[in-house]
Design a protein around this motif. Structure first.
Motif, PDB file in Angstrom:
ATOM      1  N   ARG A  98      30.448  43.658  23.225  1.00 54.20           N
ATOM      2  CA  ARG A  98      31.758  43.862  23.737  1.00 54.20           C
ATOM      3  C   ARG A  98      31.555  43.935  25.445  1.00 54.20           C
ATOM      4  O   ARG A  98      32.481  43.471  26.283  1.00 54.20           O
ATOM      5  N   LEU A  99      30.530  44.345  25.996  1.00 55.72           N
ATOM      6  CA  LEU A  99      30.061  44.600  27.233  1.00 55.72           C
ATOM      7  C   LEU A  99      30.148  43.207  27.905  1.00 55.72           C
ATOM      8  O   LEU A  99      30.279  42.788  29.108  1.00 55.72           O
ATOM      9  N   TYR A 100      29.582  42.055  27.006  1.00 52.03           N
ATOM     10  CA  TYR A 100      29.542  40.741  27.364  1.00 52.03           C
ATOM     11  C   TYR A 100      30.584  39.964  27.329  1.00 52.03           C
ATOM     12  O   TYR A 100      30.752  39.082  27.692  1.00 52.03           O
ATOM     13  N   GLY A 101      31.715  40.501  26.804  1.00 47.22           N
ATOM     14  CA  GLY A 101      33.092  40.040  26.748  1.00 47.22           C
ATOM     15  C   GLY A 101      33.262  39.339  25.224  1.00 47.22           C
ATOM     16  O   GLY A 101      34.350  38.451  25.069  1.00 47.22           O
ATOM     17  N   ILE A 102      32.615  39.681  24.039  1.00 38.85           N
ATOM     18  CA  ILE A 102      32.816  39.141  22.968  1.00 38.85           C
ATOM     19  C   ILE A 102      33.442  40.558  22.316  1.00 38.85           C
ATOM     20  O   ILE A 102      32.699  41.307  21.673  1.00 38.85           O
ATOM     21  N   ALA A 103      34.743  40.357  21.791  1.00 43.73           N
ATOM     22  CA  ALA A 103      35.135  41.607  21.138  1.00 43.73           C
ATOM     23  C   ALA A 103      34.859  41.705  19.533  1.00 43.73           C
ATOM     24  O   ALA A 103      34.467  40.704  18.988  1.00 43.73           O
ATOM     25  N   GLU A 104      34.850  42.692  18.800  1.00 47.83           N
ATOM     26  CA  GLU A 104      34.502  42.809  17.558  1.00 47.83           C
ATOM     27  C   GLU A 104      35.161  42.001  16.504  1.00 47.83           C
ATOM     28  O   GLU A 104      34.881  41.525  15.477  1.00 47.83           O
ATOM     29  N   ASP A 105      36.391  41.676  16.870  1.00 47.64           N
ATOM     30  CA  ASP A 105      37.634  40.919  15.790  1.00 47.64           C
ATOM     31  C   ASP A 105      37.119  39.280  16.160  1.00 47.64           C
ATOM     32  O   ASP A 105      38.013  38.675  15.489  1.00 47.64           O
ATOM     33  N   LEU A 150      27.394  40.757  33.287  1.00 50.91           N
ATOM     34  CA  LEU A 150      27.294  39.873  32.717  1.00 50.91           C
ATOM     35  C   LEU A 150      28.279  39.283  31.651  1.00 50.91           C
ATOM     36  O   LEU A 150      28.765  40.326  30.982  1.00 50.91           O
ATOM     37  N   ASN A 151      28.796  38.214  31.648  1.00 46.72           N
ATOM     38  CA  ASN A 151      30.041  37.851  30.864  1.00 46.72           C
ATOM     39  C   ASN A 151      29.884  36.560  30.068  1.00 46.72           C
ATOM     40  O   ASN A 151      29.488  35.664  30.897  1.00 46.72           O
ATOM     41  N   VAL A 152      30.181  36.307  28.869  1.00 45.38           N
ATOM     42  CA  VAL A 152      30.366  34.898  28.034  1.00 45.38           C
ATOM     43  C   VAL A 152      30.877  33.979  28.712  1.00 45.38           C
ATOM     44  O   VAL A 152      30.655  32.926  28.647  1.00 45.38           O
ATOM     45  N   ASN A 153      32.003  34.344  29.578  1.00 48.60           N
ATOM     46  CA  ASN A 153      32.807  33.274  30.100  1.00 48.60           C
ATOM     47  C   ASN A 153      32.523  33.009  31.680  1.00 48.60           C
ATOM     48  O   ASN A 153      33.259  32.166  32.233  1.00 48.60           O
ATOM     49  N   GLN A 154      31.644  33.642  32.004  1.00 45.71           N
ATOM     50  CA  GLN A 154      30.902  33.203  33.430  1.00 45.71           C
ATOM     51  C   GLN A 154      30.508  31.545  33.316  1.00 45.71           C
ATOM     52  O   GLN A 154      29.869  31.398  32.290  1.00 45.71           O
ATOM     53  N   PHE A 188      26.782  33.421  36.152  1.00 45.80           N
ATOM     54  CA  PHE A 188      25.826  34.085  35.528  1.00 45.80           C
ATOM     55  C   PHE A 188      24.733  34.342  36.130  1.00 45.80           C
ATOM     56  O   PHE A 188      24.018  35.396  35.987  1.00 45.80           O
ATOM     57  N   ASN A 189      23.893  33.189  36.423  1.00 44.47           N
ATOM     58  CA  ASN A 189      22.672  33.325  36.978  1.00 44.47           C
ATOM     59  C   ASN A 189      22.502  33.920  38.364  1.00 44.47           C
ATOM     60  O   ASN A 189      21.694  34.510  38.587  1.00 44.47           O
ATOM     61  N   ASN A 190      23.563  33.673  38.923  1.00 48.52           N
ATOM     62  CA  ASN A 190      23.449  34.466  40.448  1.00 48.52           C
ATOM     63  C   ASN A 190      23.557  35.890  40.115  1.00 48.52           C
ATOM     64  O   ASN A 190      22.808  36.823  41.056  1.00 48.52           O
ATOM     65  N   LEU A 191      24.378  36.426  39.343  1.00 48.18           N
ATOM     66  CA  LEU A 191      24.602  37.849  39.013  1.00 48.18           C
ATOM     67  C   LEU A 191      23.425  38.293  38.273  1.00 48.18           C
ATOM     68  O   LEU A 191      22.859  39.383  38.672  1.00 48.18           O
ATOM     69  N   LEU A 192      22.562  37.488  37.441  1.00 50.56           N
ATOM     70  CA  LEU A 192      21.377  38.122  36.754  1.00 50.56           C
ATOM     71  C   LEU A 192      20.277  38.399  37.799  1.00 50.56           C
ATOM     72  O   LEU A 192      19.645  39.052  37.663  1.00 50.56           O
ATOM     73  N   ARG A 193      20.299  37.323  38.827  1.00 46.24           N
ATOM     74  CA  ARG A 193      19.168  37.218  39.930  1.00 46.24           C
ATOM     75  C   ARG A 193      19.336  38.372  40.660  1.00 46.24           C
ATOM     76  O   ARG A 193      18.400  39.013  41.097  1.00 46.24           O
TER      77      ARG A 193
END
Length: 295
Positions: free
Chosen positions: A31-38, A269-273, A278-283
């Motif tokens: 969910r925090l990564y942007g993927i809802a349970e449904d 971090l988000n699945v839609n980045q 994604f890599n810049n934020l993780l870095r």
């Protein structure tokens, strides 16, 4: 035991990435990564999605041994592959990052102000399989919610009992008696727990090597003497619900204590980045946690 890996954990610069969300915590992580349970159906699809998330993190050019010593894995992650290799082999052979396995099966109900671990059936067989999969060490978590002597003693006794079993099987156990950061008597819990940790350390055979994963203490440098014990390979800290910035600030005030962060590592971090986003934020996350860990 792999001497090169042990020396790297004992004296290397960096921190431990906790990528070990299990069945109960996986929906929140997704969910925090942007993927809802449904958006997914059933446990298998859920684990496929979280493995994709972890694979994206582990294969990122930001995820390197320059800053990261080890990664903690969920059992299902150990059995899966990353870029055609079993996860542990990918981490060590491609990234030179130590693989660690979460072995606990979750928490028992609260009793005497604490949550001990549920029984771990088949632990011996799991440890054999972990060695076959080239796992370096293990991790297991309990939670202390109140400064209750009997409860804290029970947590520490269980952690050491299982830790010795794991060490004798040839792996390095991380004992994680977490103290709830929202506890009103957290500092007293830390005082009581430290006494029991020292008591059990004094009884260990010389051959036993262990690690601790602890909540960042209220008193800066509180665990410095634990770090000096000859049985202790490393003491690492969990973020425990602090934001990344707050966890980094508290960690930096405790020399020798390094991070083992999960939520603080993946925050934002988000699945839609895009891959670049994604890599810049993780870095950025990795750099900040690394700096706090080597202070």
């Amino acid at each position: 035991m792999n001497t090169e890996q042990l020396n790297r954990m004992r004296s290397g610069k960096g921190f431990i990435a906790a990528l070990d969300q299990s069945g109960g915590s996986t929906p929140k992580a997704l969910r925090l990564y942007g993927i809802a349970e449904d958006s997914y159906h059933g446990e298998e699809e859920m684990f496929d999605l979280v493995h994709s998330m972890r694979t994206r993190i582990m294969t990122s050019p930001a995820f390197t041994s320059e800053h990261i010593l080890a990664a903690i894995l969920f059992e299902k992650t150990m059995e899966r592959e990353v870029e055609g290799k079993l996860t542990a082999d990918y981490l060590w052979e491609e990234k030179h990052i130590l693989p660690i396995l979460k072995v606990d099966k979750g928490l028992a109900p609260v009793e005497n102000g604490v949550q001990c671990m549920k029984p771990i059936p088949g632990l011996d067989e799991l440890l054999v399989r972990a060695k076959e999969r080239h796992i370096f060490g293990t991790k297991m978590r309990s939670v202390i919610k109140e400064a209750n002597e009997a409860g804290i003693r029970a947590v520490v006794e269980q952690q050491f009992e299982l830790g010795i079993q794991i060490a004798e099987a040839g792996l390095v156990p991380i004992l994680e008696p977490e103290i709830d950061i929202f506890s009103t008597d957290k500092a007293e819990s830390e005082r009581i727990m430290k006494g029991y940790l020292q008591e059990h350390l004094a009884k260990l055979d010389d051959s036993i090597q262990i690690m601790f994963k602890l909540s960042i203490p209220d008193v800066d440098g509180f665990y410095s003497d634990i770090m000096e014990d000859t049985h202790v390979v490393r003491v690492v800290a969990l973020s425990g619900g602090y934001s990344r910035d707050e966890a980094d600030q508290k960690l930096a005030r405790n020399p020798g204590l390094i991070a083992s962060f999960s939520r603080a590592l993946t925050q934002g971090l988000n699945v839609n980045q895009t891959e670049e986003e994604f890599n810049n934020l993780l870095r950025e996350s990795i750099d900040a946690i690394y700096k706090a860990s080597i202070t």
